[in-house]
Design an enzyme around this catalytic site. Structure first.
Site, PDB file in Angstrom:
ATOM      1  N   ASN A  48       2.576  20.407   9.400  1.00 30.03           N
ATOM      2  CA  ASN A  48       1.331  19.681   9.113  1.00 30.03           C
ATOM      3  C   ASN A  48       0.685  19.174  10.408  1.00 30.03           C
ATOM      4  O   ASN A  48      -0.529  19.286  10.604  1.00 30.03           O
ATOM      5  CB  ASN A  48       1.604  18.450   8.232  1.00 30.03           C
ATOM      6  CG  ASN A  48       2.222  18.787   6.890  1.00 30.03           C
ATOM      7  OD1 ASN A  48       2.101  19.914   6.414  1.00 30.03           O
ATOM      8  ND2 ASN A  48       2.886  17.812   6.275  1.00 30.03           N
ATOM      9  N   TYR A 100       9.601  21.358  -2.299  1.00 27.56           N
ATOM     10  CA  TYR A 100       9.750  20.049  -2.930  1.00 27.56           C
ATOM     11  C   TYR A 100       8.697  19.855  -3.998  1.00 27.56           C
ATOM     12  O   TYR A 100       7.608  20.434  -3.919  1.00 27.56           O
ATOM     13  CB  TYR A 100       9.722  18.901  -1.909  1.00 27.56           C
ATOM     14  CG  TYR A 100       8.406  18.679  -1.192  1.00 27.56           C
ATOM     15  CD1 TYR A 100       8.037  19.466  -0.106  1.00 27.56           C
ATOM     16  CD2 TYR A 100       7.545  17.653  -1.579  1.00 27.56           C
ATOM     17  CE1 TYR A 100       6.845  19.247   0.567  1.00 27.56           C
ATOM     18  CE2 TYR A 100       6.342  17.429  -0.910  1.00 27.56           C
ATOM     19  CZ  TYR A 100       6.001  18.242   0.158  1.00 27.56           C
ATOM     20  OH  TYR A 100       4.816  18.031   0.823  1.00 27.56           O
ATOM     21  N   LEU A 235       0.912   1.999  11.210  1.00 25.97           N
ATOM     22  CA  LEU A 235       1.088   0.844  10.322  1.00 25.97           C
ATOM     23  C   LEU A 235       0.295   1.030   9.033  1.00 25.97           C
ATOM     24  O   LEU A 235      -0.251   0.068   8.488  1.00 25.97           O
ATOM     25  CB  LEU A 235       0.608  -0.428  11.054  1.00 25.97           C
ATOM     26  CG  LEU A 235       1.205  -0.674  12.451  1.00 25.97           C
ATOM     27  CD1 LEU A 235       0.442  -1.774  13.182  1.00 25.97           C
ATOM     28  CD2 LEU A 235       2.686  -1.056  12.325  1.00 25.97           C
ATOM     29  N   GLY A 236       0.194   2.279   8.545  1.00 26.54           N
ATOM     30  CA  GLY A 236      -0.549   2.531   7.310  1.00 26.54           C
ATOM     31  C   GLY A 236      -1.977   2.046   7.444  1.00 26.54           C
ATOM     32  O   GLY A 236      -2.632   2.268   8.469  1.00 26.54           O
ATOM     33  N   GLY A 239      -3.475   0.320  10.599  1.00 29.30           N
ATOM     34  CA  GLY A 239      -3.807   1.009  11.848  1.00 29.30           C
ATOM     35  C   GLY A 239      -2.592   1.405  12.662  1.00 29.30           C
ATOM     36  O   GLY A 239      -1.555   1.765  12.108  1.00 29.30           O
ATOM     37  N   GLY A 265       0.682  10.380   8.362  1.00 31.09           N
ATOM     38  CA  GLY A 265       1.369  10.257   9.648  1.00 31.09           C
ATOM     39  C   GLY A 265       1.364  11.576  10.411  1.00 31.09           C
ATOM     40  O   GLY A 265       1.238  11.600  11.644  1.00 31.09           O
ATOM     41  N   ASP A 266       1.493  12.681   9.691  1.00 26.49           N
ATOM     42  CA  ASP A 266       1.490  13.999  10.351  1.00 26.49           C
ATOM     43  C   ASP A 266       0.090  14.310  10.890  1.00 26.49           C
ATOM     44  O   ASP A 266      -0.056  14.816  12.018  1.00 26.49           O
ATOM     45  CB  ASP A 266       1.890  15.099   9.366  1.00 26.49           C
ATOM     46  CG  ASP A 266       3.216  14.812   8.679  1.00 26.49           C
ATOM     47  OD1 ASP A 266       4.046  14.085   9.274  1.00 26.49           O
ATOM     48  OD2 ASP A 266       3.422  15.298   7.556  1.00 26.49           O
TER      49      ASP A 266
HETATM   50  P1  ADP Z   1       3.455   7.638   7.736  1.00 28.17           P
HETATM   51  O1  ADP Z   1       2.857   8.638   6.791  1.00 28.17           O
HETATM   52  O2  ADP Z   1       4.168   8.273   8.876  1.00 28.17           O
HETATM   53  O3  ADP Z   1       4.190   6.495   7.100  1.00 28.17           O
HETATM   54  P2  ADP Z   1       1.258   5.768   8.021  1.00 28.17           P
HETATM   55  O4  ADP Z   1       1.313   5.472   6.558  1.00 28.17           O
HETATM   56  O5  ADP Z   1       1.555   4.638   8.956  1.00 28.17           O
HETATM   57  O6  ADP Z   1       2.176   6.992   8.437  1.00 28.17           O
HETATM   58  O7  ADP Z   1      -0.193   6.340   8.316  1.00 28.17           O
HETATM   59  C1  ADP Z   1      -0.515   6.966   9.521  1.00 28.17           C
HETATM   60  C2  ADP Z   1      -1.931   6.617   9.900  1.00 28.17           C
HETATM   61  O8  ADP Z   1      -2.800   7.030   8.848  1.00 28.17           O
HETATM   62  C3  ADP Z   1      -2.193   5.129  10.073  1.00 28.17           C
HETATM   63  O9  ADP Z   1      -1.920   4.706  11.397  1.00 28.17           O
HETATM   64  C4  ADP Z   1      -3.674   5.023   9.724  1.00 28.17           C
HETATM   65  O10 ADP Z   1      -4.462   5.340  10.851  1.00 28.17           O
HETATM   66  C5  ADP Z   1      -3.853   6.117   8.680  1.00 28.17           C
HETATM   67  N1  ADP Z   1      -3.775   5.586   7.300  1.00 28.17           N
HETATM   68  C6  ADP Z   1      -2.708   5.598   6.470  1.00 28.17           C
HETATM   69  N2  ADP Z   1      -2.999   5.027   5.277  1.00 28.17           N
HETATM   70  C7  ADP Z   1      -4.300   4.654   5.356  1.00 28.17           C
HETATM   71  C8  ADP Z   1      -5.230   4.012   4.457  1.00 28.17           C
HETATM   72  N3  ADP Z   1      -4.860   3.633   3.213  1.00 28.17           N
HETATM   73  N4  ADP Z   1      -6.496   3.797   4.885  1.00 28.17           N
HETATM   74  C9  ADP Z   1      -6.895   4.173   6.122  1.00 28.17           C
HETATM   75  N5  ADP Z   1      -6.082   4.772   7.024  1.00 28.17           N
HETATM   76  C10 ADP Z   1      -4.804   5.016   6.646  1.00 28.17           C
END
Ligand code: ADP
Length: 321
Positions: A48, A100, A235-236, A239, A265-266
Protein backbone atom coordinates in the site's frame (compact mmCIF):
# COMPACT_ATOMS: atom_id res chain seq x y z
CA UNK A 1 22.23 10.10 8.42
CA UNK A 2 23.64 8.08 5.57
CA UNK A 3 24.35 10.12 2.46
CA UNK A 4 21.70 10.00 -0.21
CA UNK A 5 22.59 8.18 -3.41
CA UNK A 6 24.26 7.90 -5.81
CA UNK A 7 26.93 5.76 -4.16
CA UNK A 8 30.38 5.48 -5.66
CA UNK A 9 29.89 1.82 -6.38
CA UNK A 10 28.51 -0.31 -8.86
CA UNK A 11 24.73 0.00 -8.99
CA UNK A 12 22.80 2.65 -10.88
CA UNK A 13 19.93 4.27 -9.01
CA UNK A 14 16.70 3.20 -10.70
CA UNK A 15 14.09 3.75 -7.99
CA UNK A 16 13.18 6.32 -5.36
CA UNK A 17 11.46 3.79 -3.13
CA UNK A 18 11.66 0.01 -2.85
CA UNK A 19 9.08 -1.74 -0.65
CA UNK A 20 9.54 -5.27 0.66
CA UNK A 21 6.91 -7.28 2.51
CA UNK A 22 3.65 -9.17 2.15
CA UNK A 23 0.89 -8.23 -0.29
CA UNK A 24 -2.46 -9.48 1.03
CA UNK A 25 -5.75 -9.82 -0.81
CA UNK A 26 -8.58 -8.13 1.08
CA UNK A 27 -12.19 -9.37 1.10
CA UNK A 28 -14.39 -6.78 2.73
CA UNK A 29 -17.97 -7.43 3.86
CA UNK A 30 -20.82 -5.35 2.52
CA UNK A 31 -24.56 -5.84 2.99
CA UNK A 32 -26.62 -5.48 -0.15
CA UNK A 33 -30.34 -6.18 -0.21
CA UNK A 34 -30.03 -8.36 2.88
CA UNK A 35 -27.17 -10.36 1.39
CA UNK A 36 -23.70 -10.63 2.91
CA UNK A 37 -21.11 -10.05 0.16
CA UNK A 38 -17.32 -9.88 0.32
CA UNK A 39 -15.78 -7.43 -2.12
CA UNK A 40 -12.16 -7.97 -3.18
CA UNK A 41 -9.51 -5.30 -2.66
CA UNK A 42 -5.77 -5.04 -2.24
CA UNK A 43 -3.86 -4.80 1.04
CA UNK A 44 -0.51 -5.41 2.65
CA UNK A 45 1.12 -2.49 4.44
CA UNK A 46 4.31 -1.97 2.44
CA UNK A 47 2.59 -2.66 -0.89
CA UNK A 48 0.00 0.00 0.00
CA UNK A 49 2.75 2.45 0.98
CA UNK A 50 4.70 1.78 -2.22
CA UNK A 51 1.60 2.42 -4.34
CA UNK A 52 0.96 5.60 -2.35
CA UNK A 53 4.49 6.77 -3.15
CA UNK A 54 4.01 5.97 -6.85
CA UNK A 55 0.75 7.96 -6.90
CA UNK A 56 2.72 10.97 -5.62
CA UNK A 57 5.11 10.66 -8.56
CA UNK A 58 7.94 8.62 -6.98
CA UNK A 59 9.68 5.94 -9.01
CA UNK A 60 8.69 2.89 -7.01
CA UNK A 61 9.47 -0.82 -6.94
CA UNK A 62 8.18 -3.73 -4.88
CA UNK A 63 9.70 -7.08 -4.04
CA UNK A 64 7.63 -10.02 -2.79
CA UNK A 65 6.84 -13.62 -3.61
CA UNK A 66 3.25 -14.24 -4.68
CA UNK A 67 0.95 -17.24 -4.74
CA UNK A 68 0.33 -19.31 -7.83
CA UNK A 69 -3.30 -18.17 -7.88
CA UNK A 70 -5.60 -15.49 -9.26
CA UNK A 71 -4.68 -13.14 -6.40
CA UNK A 72 -0.96 -13.37 -7.13
CA UNK A 73 -1.62 -12.50 -10.76
CA UNK A 74 -3.96 -9.69 -9.66
CA UNK A 75 -1.13 -8.12 -7.65
CA UNK A 76 1.28 -8.22 -10.59
CA UNK A 77 -1.36 -6.53 -12.72
CA UNK A 78 -2.06 -3.95 -9.99
CA UNK A 79 1.59 -2.95 -9.65
CA UNK A 80 1.91 -2.71 -13.41
CA UNK A 81 -1.14 -0.42 -13.60
CA UNK A 82 0.28 1.71 -10.79
CA UNK A 83 3.71 2.01 -12.41
CA UNK A 84 5.34 0.07 -9.55
CA UNK A 85 8.22 -1.97 -10.92
CA UNK A 86 7.77 -5.59 -9.85
CA UNK A 87 10.22 -7.23 -12.24
CA UNK A 88 11.81 -9.04 -9.28
CA UNK A 89 8.55 -10.22 -7.70
CA UNK A 90 7.82 -13.84 -8.52
CA UNK A 91 4.87 -16.22 -8.48
CA UNK A 92 5.98 -19.34 -6.61
CA UNK A 93 4.55 -22.52 -8.21
CA UNK A 94 2.11 -24.33 -5.93
CA UNK A 95 2.10 -21.61 -3.23
CA UNK A 96 -0.68 -19.27 -2.03
CA UNK A 97 -1.18 -15.52 -1.70
CA UNK A 98 -2.26 -14.47 1.82
CA UNK A 99 -5.80 -13.15 2.26
CA UNK A 100 -7.81 -11.42 4.95
CA UNK A 101 -11.50 -10.82 5.49
CA UNK A 102 -12.98 -7.69 7.04
CA UNK A 103 -16.33 -8.45 8.68
CA UNK A 104 -18.62 -5.99 10.41
CA UNK A 105 -19.65 -7.31 13.80
CA UNK A 106 -21.26 -5.69 16.84
CA UNK A 107 -17.83 -4.45 17.99
CA UNK A 108 -16.95 -2.85 14.65
CA UNK A 109 -14.49 -4.22 12.09
CA UNK A 110 -13.19 -7.73 12.62
CA UNK A 111 -10.12 -8.91 10.69
CA UNK A 112 -9.72 -12.65 9.89
CA UNK A 113 -6.37 -13.59 8.36
CA UNK A 114 -5.41 -16.61 6.22
CA UNK A 115 -1.74 -15.92 5.66
CA UNK A 116 0.27 -18.59 7.52
CA UNK A 117 2.70 -20.23 5.07
CA UNK A 118 1.88 -17.69 2.34
CA UNK A 119 4.20 -17.34 -0.65
CA UNK A 120 5.45 -14.00 0.72
CA UNK A 121 6.69 -15.68 3.90
CA UNK A 122 8.89 -18.18 2.02
CA UNK A 123 11.87 -16.25 0.55
CA UNK A 124 14.93 -15.86 2.77
CA UNK A 125 18.06 -13.71 2.57
CA UNK A 126 19.54 -15.75 -0.29
CA UNK A 127 16.50 -14.89 -2.40
CA UNK A 128 17.05 -11.13 -2.26
CA UNK A 129 17.83 -10.17 -5.89
CA UNK A 130 21.42 -9.01 -6.33
CA UNK A 131 21.63 -5.25 -6.78
CA UNK A 132 17.94 -4.50 -6.17
CA UNK A 133 18.30 -2.76 -2.79
CA UNK A 134 21.35 -0.68 -3.80
CA UNK A 135 19.45 0.54 -6.86
CA UNK A 136 16.90 2.40 -4.70
CA UNK A 137 17.24 5.67 -2.77
CA UNK A 138 14.91 4.50 0.02
CA UNK A 139 14.23 0.99 1.31
CA UNK A 140 10.82 0.85 3.05
CA UNK A 141 10.03 -2.12 5.29
CA UNK A 142 7.93 -2.76 8.39
CA UNK A 143 7.38 -4.89 11.44
CA UNK A 144 4.99 -7.00 9.35
CA UNK A 145 7.68 -7.58 6.69
CA UNK A 146 9.71 -9.19 9.50
CA UNK A 147 6.90 -10.89 11.46
CA UNK A 148 5.62 -13.20 8.72
CA UNK A 149 8.47 -15.75 9.06
CA UNK A 150 12.02 -16.17 10.31
CA UNK A 151 13.26 -16.24 6.72
CA UNK A 152 11.44 -13.01 5.89
CA UNK A 153 12.86 -11.46 9.05
CA UNK A 154 16.39 -12.36 7.98
CA UNK A 155 15.76 -11.16 4.43
CA UNK A 156 14.75 -7.74 5.78
CA UNK A 157 17.87 -7.51 7.95
CA UNK A 158 19.95 -8.34 4.88
CA UNK A 159 18.14 -5.69 2.83
CA UNK A 160 18.80 -3.11 5.58
CA UNK A 161 22.50 -4.00 5.60
CA UNK A 162 22.68 -3.68 1.81
CA UNK A 163 20.92 -0.30 1.84
CA UNK A 164 23.28 1.04 4.50
CA UNK A 165 26.35 -0.28 2.73
CA UNK A 166 25.24 1.49 -0.45
CA UNK A 167 24.53 4.80 1.32
CA UNK A 168 20.76 4.48 0.93
CA UNK A 169 18.00 5.58 3.31
CA UNK A 170 16.18 3.00 5.42
CA UNK A 171 12.55 3.73 6.36
CA UNK A 172 10.80 1.53 8.93
CA UNK A 173 7.13 1.44 9.98
CA UNK A 174 6.81 -0.41 13.28
CA UNK A 175 3.38 -1.89 12.34
CA UNK A 176 2.93 -4.30 15.25
CA UNK A 177 0.79 -7.41 14.66
CA UNK A 178 0.58 -9.46 17.84
CA UNK A 179 -1.22 -12.27 15.99
CA UNK A 180 2.03 -12.88 14.13
CA UNK A 181 4.52 -12.78 16.99
CA UNK A 182 4.64 -12.21 20.76
CA UNK A 183 5.39 -8.73 22.06
CA UNK A 184 8.86 -9.45 23.45
CA UNK A 185 10.13 -10.94 20.18
CA UNK A 186 8.43 -8.21 18.15
CA UNK A 187 10.00 -5.51 20.31
CA UNK A 188 13.50 -7.01 20.13
CA UNK A 189 13.36 -7.40 16.36
CA UNK A 190 11.63 -4.13 15.51
CA UNK A 191 13.91 -2.08 17.73
CA UNK A 192 17.02 -3.78 16.35
CA UNK A 193 15.83 -2.83 12.87
CA UNK A 194 14.81 0.72 13.83
CA UNK A 195 18.30 1.20 15.31
CA UNK A 196 19.64 0.67 11.79
CA UNK A 197 17.06 2.93 10.12
CA UNK A 198 17.13 6.60 9.15
CA UNK A 199 13.39 7.26 9.20
CA UNK A 200 11.05 5.69 11.76
CA UNK A 201 7.30 5.81 11.10
CA UNK A 202 5.41 4.42 14.11
CA UNK A 203 1.71 4.68 14.95
CA UNK A 204 0.71 5.70 18.48
CA UNK A 205 -1.03 2.48 19.66
CA UNK A 206 1.77 0.23 18.43
CA UNK A 207 4.48 2.49 19.78
CA UNK A 208 2.89 2.60 23.24
CA UNK A 209 2.96 -1.20 23.39
CA UNK A 210 6.47 -1.45 21.98
CA UNK A 211 8.08 1.25 24.11
CA UNK A 212 5.96 1.12 27.29
CA UNK A 213 5.79 4.92 27.04
CA UNK A 214 2.52 6.85 27.08
CA UNK A 215 3.08 10.28 25.60
CA UNK A 216 3.84 11.04 21.97
CA UNK A 217 6.81 13.18 23.04
CA UNK A 218 8.39 10.38 25.08
CA UNK A 219 7.86 7.92 22.22
CA UNK A 220 9.56 10.24 19.72
CA UNK A 221 12.49 10.75 22.10
CA UNK A 222 12.77 7.00 22.60
CA UNK A 223 12.93 6.28 18.86
CA UNK A 224 15.34 9.15 18.16
CA UNK A 225 17.49 7.66 20.92
CA UNK A 226 17.68 4.36 19.02
CA UNK A 227 19.36 6.07 16.06
CA UNK A 228 17.00 7.36 13.33
CA UNK A 229 17.32 11.03 12.45
CA UNK A 230 13.63 11.41 11.68
CA UNK A 231 10.64 10.09 13.63
CA UNK A 232 7.12 10.75 12.34
CA UNK A 233 4.67 9.36 14.90
CA UNK A 234 1.14 9.23 13.46
CA UNK A 235 -1.70 10.09 15.86
CA UNK A 236 -4.83 9.32 13.81
CA UNK A 237 -7.10 12.35 13.53
CA UNK A 238 -4.75 14.30 15.82
CA UNK A 239 -2.11 14.39 13.08
CA UNK A 240 1.58 13.55 13.27
CA UNK A 241 4.32 14.43 15.74
CA UNK A 242 7.53 14.89 13.76
CA UNK A 243 10.84 14.84 15.61
CA UNK A 244 14.44 15.33 14.58
CA UNK A 245 17.30 15.85 17.04
CA UNK A 246 16.65 19.22 18.75
CA UNK A 247 13.21 19.89 17.22
CA UNK A 248 9.71 18.45 17.60
CA UNK A 249 6.53 19.69 15.92
CA UNK A 250 2.93 18.54 15.91
CA UNK A 251 1.64 18.68 12.34
CA UNK A 252 -2.17 18.77 12.59
CA UNK A 253 -4.38 16.42 10.60
CA UNK A 254 -6.80 17.75 7.98
CA UNK A 255 -10.34 17.38 9.38
CA UNK A 256 -12.46 15.17 7.09
CA UNK A 257 -15.54 12.94 7.38
CA UNK A 258 -13.55 9.70 7.46
CA UNK A 259 -15.44 6.54 6.50
CA UNK A 260 -12.59 4.00 6.71
CA UNK A 261 -9.15 4.72 8.17
CA UNK A 262 -7.75 1.27 7.23
CA UNK A 263 -4.47 1.88 5.50
CA UNK A 264 -4.24 5.59 6.44
CA UNK A 265 -0.85 4.90 8.02
CA UNK A 266 0.38 3.21 4.84
CA UNK A 267 -0.85 6.11 2.68
CA UNK A 268 0.94 8.45 5.08
CA UNK A 269 4.21 6.49 4.78
CA UNK A 270 4.32 6.44 0.99
CA UNK A 271 3.28 10.08 0.63
CA UNK A 272 5.74 11.17 3.33
CA UNK A 273 8.71 9.42 1.71
CA UNK A 274 7.86 10.62 -1.81
CA UNK A 275 7.40 14.20 -0.65
CA UNK A 276 10.50 14.17 1.57
CA UNK A 277 12.60 13.15 -1.43
CA UNK A 278 10.92 15.77 -3.62
CA UNK A 279 11.10 18.73 -1.20
CA UNK A 280 14.81 18.46 -0.43
CA UNK A 281 14.45 16.47 2.82
CA UNK A 282 12.14 18.66 4.96
CA UNK A 283 10.29 16.15 7.19
CA UNK A 284 7.88 18.75 8.64
CA UNK A 285 6.60 19.88 5.24
CA UNK A 286 6.54 16.24 4.10
CA UNK A 287 4.34 15.32 7.08
CA UNK A 288 1.87 18.10 6.25
CA UNK A 289 1.62 16.80 2.70
CA UNK A 290 1.32 13.20 3.92
CA UNK A 291 -1.38 14.16 6.47
CA UNK A 292 -3.39 15.51 3.54
CA UNK A 293 -2.85 12.36 1.45
CA UNK A 294 -3.74 10.14 4.42
CA UNK A 295 -6.87 12.17 5.26
CA UNK A 296 -8.07 11.78 1.65
CA UNK A 297 -7.39 8.04 1.85
CA UNK A 298 -9.95 7.75 4.68
CA UNK A 299 -12.78 9.02 2.47
CA UNK A 300 -13.31 5.69 0.66
CA UNK A 301 -13.32 2.00 1.52
CA UNK A 302 -10.31 -0.29 1.13
CA UNK A 303 -6.60 0.32 1.53
CA UNK A 304 -5.52 1.12 -2.03
CA UNK A 305 -8.44 2.42 -4.07
CA UNK A 306 -8.90 5.72 -2.14
CA UNK A 307 -5.19 6.65 -2.02
CA UNK A 308 -5.07 10.01 -3.85
CA UNK A 309 -2.70 11.04 -6.63
CA UNK A 310 -0.48 14.12 -6.27
CA UNK A 311 -2.80 16.48 -8.20
CA UNK A 312 -5.69 15.69 -5.83
CA UNK A 313 -3.52 16.14 -2.74
CA UNK A 314 -2.23 19.51 -3.94
CA UNK A 315 -5.73 20.69 -4.82
CA UNK A 316 -6.98 19.59 -1.36
CA UNK A 317 -4.15 21.38 0.47
CA UNK A 318 -4.81 24.55 -1.55
CA UNK A 319 -8.53 24.33 -0.73
CA UNK A 320 -7.74 24.21 3.00
CA UNK A 321 -5.13 26.99 2.99
P1 ADP B 1 -2.20 3.85 11.48
O1 ADP B 1 -3.14 3.44 10.39
O2 ADP B 1 -0.79 3.43 11.22
O3 ADP B 1 -2.67 3.60 12.88
P2 ADP B 1 -3.03 6.59 11.92
O4 ADP B 1 -4.39 6.12 12.32
O5 ADP B 1 -2.23 7.30 12.97
O6 ADP B 1 -2.13 5.44 11.32
O7 ADP B 1 -3.22 7.54 10.66
C1 ADP B 1 -2.15 7.95 9.87
C2 ADP B 1 -2.38 9.36 9.41
O8 ADP B 1 -3.61 9.41 8.69
C3 ADP B 1 -2.54 10.38 10.53
O9 ADP B 1 -1.28 10.90 10.93
C4 ADP B 1 -3.43 11.44 9.89
O10 ADP B 1 -2.65 12.33 9.12
C5 ADP B 1 -4.29 10.61 8.94
N1 ADP B 1 -5.61 10.28 9.54
C6 ADP B 1 -5.96 9.12 10.14
N2 ADP B 1 -7.25 9.16 10.57
C7 ADP B 1 -7.72 10.38 10.21
C8 ADP B 1 -8.98 11.06 10.35
N3 ADP B 1 -10.04 10.48 10.96
N4 ADP B 1 -9.09 12.32 9.85
C9 ADP B 1 -8.06 12.92 9.23
N5 ADP B 1 -6.84 12.35 9.07
C10 ADP B 1 -6.67 11.10 9.55
Amino acid sequence: MAAVHPPDGFFMIKFDILGIGEPLMELSEVSRAGERLFLPGFGGDTSNATIAAARQGAKAAYFAALGDDAFGRDFLALWQREGVDSAHSRILPGERTGIYFISHGPDGHEFSYFRAGSAASLPGPDDLPVGLVPSSRILHISGISQAISTKACDLVFKAIAEARAAGGIVSYDTNLRLRLWPLDRARATIHAAVAQSDICLPGLDDAQKLTGKTTAEDICDFYLGLGPEIVALTLGKSGTLVAIPGRRELIPAFPVEAVDATGAGDAFDGAFLAEWLRNGHDPFAAARYANAAAALSTLGYGAVEPIPHRARVEEFIASRA
